[in-house]
Design a protein around this motif. Sequence first.
Motif, PDB file in Angstrom:
ATOM      1  N   GLY A 145       0.812  -1.209   0.000  1.00 25.28           N
ATOM      2  CA  GLY A 145       0.000   0.000   0.000  1.00 25.28           C
ATOM      3  C   GLY A 145       0.846   1.259   0.000  1.00 25.28           C
ATOM      4  N   ALA A 146       1.915   1.247   0.790  1.00 29.13           N
ATOM      5  CA  ALA A 146       2.813   2.404   0.827  1.00 29.13           C
ATOM      6  C   ALA A 146       3.510   2.586  -0.522  1.00 29.13           C
ATOM      7  N   PHE A 147       3.877   1.479  -1.133  1.00 28.12           N
ATOM      8  CA  PHE A 147       4.514   1.517  -2.447  1.00 28.12           C
ATOM      9  C   PHE A 147       3.544   2.065  -3.497  1.00 28.12           C
ATOM     10  N   ALA A 148       2.307   1.584  -3.463  1.00 31.48           N
ATOM     11  CA  ALA A 148       1.304   2.010  -4.444  1.00 31.48           C
ATOM     12  C   ALA A 148       0.962   3.484  -4.310  1.00 31.48           C
ATOM     13  N   ALA A 149       1.066   4.024  -3.094  1.00 30.11           N
ATOM     14  CA  ALA A 149       0.702   5.422  -2.859  1.00 30.11           C
ATOM     15  C   ALA A 149       1.618   6.393  -3.582  1.00 30.11           C
ATOM     16  N   THR A 150       2.763   5.913  -4.059  1.00 25.25           N
ATOM     17  CA  THR A 150       3.696   6.781  -4.784  1.00 25.25           C
ATOM     18  C   THR A 150       3.550   6.648  -6.304  1.00 25.25           C
ATOM     19  N   THR A 151       2.569   5.865  -6.720  1.00 26.28           N
ATOM     20  CA  THR A 151       2.405   5.602  -8.151  1.00 26.28           C
ATOM     21  C   THR A 151       1.951   6.845  -8.913  1.00 26.28           C
ATOM     22  N   SER A 152       2.405   6.960 -10.129  1.00 25.07           N
ATOM     23  CA  SER A 152       1.898   7.970 -11.046  1.00 25.07           C
ATOM     24  C   SER A 152       1.623   7.279 -12.382  1.00 25.07           C
ATOM     25  N   PRO A 153       0.676   7.836 -13.154  1.00 19.39           N
ATOM     26  CA  PRO A 153      -0.151   9.003 -12.880  1.00 19.39           C
ATOM     27  C   PRO A 153      -1.210   8.716 -11.814  1.00 19.39           C
ATOM     28  N   ARG A 154      -2.012   9.728 -11.538  1.00 18.68           N
ATOM     29  CA  ARG A 154      -2.998   9.586 -10.476  1.00 18.68           C
ATOM     30  C   ARG A 154      -3.988   8.457 -10.751  1.00 18.68           C
ATOM     31  N   SER A 155      -4.350   8.256 -12.007  1.00 19.35           N
ATOM     32  CA  SER A 155      -5.298   7.193 -12.327  1.00 19.35           C
ATOM     33  C   SER A 155      -4.749   5.829 -11.928  1.00 19.35           C
ATOM     34  N   ALA A 156      -3.444   5.624 -12.111  1.00 19.04           N
ATOM     35  CA  ALA A 156      -2.826   4.368 -11.693  1.00 19.04           C
ATOM     36  C   ALA A 156      -2.800   4.265 -10.176  1.00 19.04           C
ATOM     37  N   ARG A 157      -2.452   5.362  -9.512  1.00 18.29           N
ATOM     38  CA  ARG A 157      -2.420   5.364  -8.048  1.00 18.29           C
ATOM     39  C   ARG A 157      -3.792   5.033  -7.468  1.00 18.29           C
ATOM     40  N   ASP A 158      -4.831   5.636  -8.030  1.00 17.50           N
ATOM     41  CA  ASP A 158      -6.185   5.366  -7.545  1.00 17.50           C
ATOM     42  C   ASP A 158      -6.594   3.918  -7.808  1.00 17.50           C
TER      43      ASP A 158
END
Length: 206
Positions: A29-42
């Motif tokens: 979850g912490a790793f995913a929270a840094t994902t970009s773009p926002r659509s991928a993070r969401d």
Amino acid sequence: MSETAAYKLASVLLQYPTAALFDGLDELGAFAATTSPRSARDAFGRFLAWLQATAPADVAQHYVQTFDLRRRCALYLTYYRYGDTRKRGLAMLAFKTAYRDAGFIPSEDELPDYLPMVLEFAALTGRGQRLVRSRRADLELLRRALAKAGSPYEDIVAAVCAQLPRLSRPELRQVLTAWESGPPREEVGLEPFAPPDYLAGYRAGP
């Protein structure tokens, strides 16, 4: 998060859900929270929230019902367009060639177009990233099939697609044609139409 890290996360999440996956949900979850773009993070966030809220046995059952029992949701990138036909055997040569050219030694337990393995390859090499981009239409077909099935796994494929350019017109035509017909059926398997060493297992790369 870089494109390659997003591919690595998707590779992990698209594999069969083991106890280790659930033990590592906080880190993921912490790793995913840094994902970009926002659509991928969401998208990653929605999927991980579903994992947190769902019993592991139910997740495993859903995984099998989705990927093993639905032809349109198979985790093999060439399957939707080619099914078990001779054309699929030839299409998979592109994956094997890309692996060998990059010195990547894939698992012998899976066919070379197995999506988690392809994404792992993309997380390691530029050749792998180009391979994923070349399969944009196949990823879209899988995403649509998962969405139609109401599977949370659609979010993972959507996160991968968010790393890629939008569908071109030729790719969109490929998607619409294959979506209407579904995976083709043919009595023959892959092996009789593959080169002699094709399904003999992988050895060390060049």
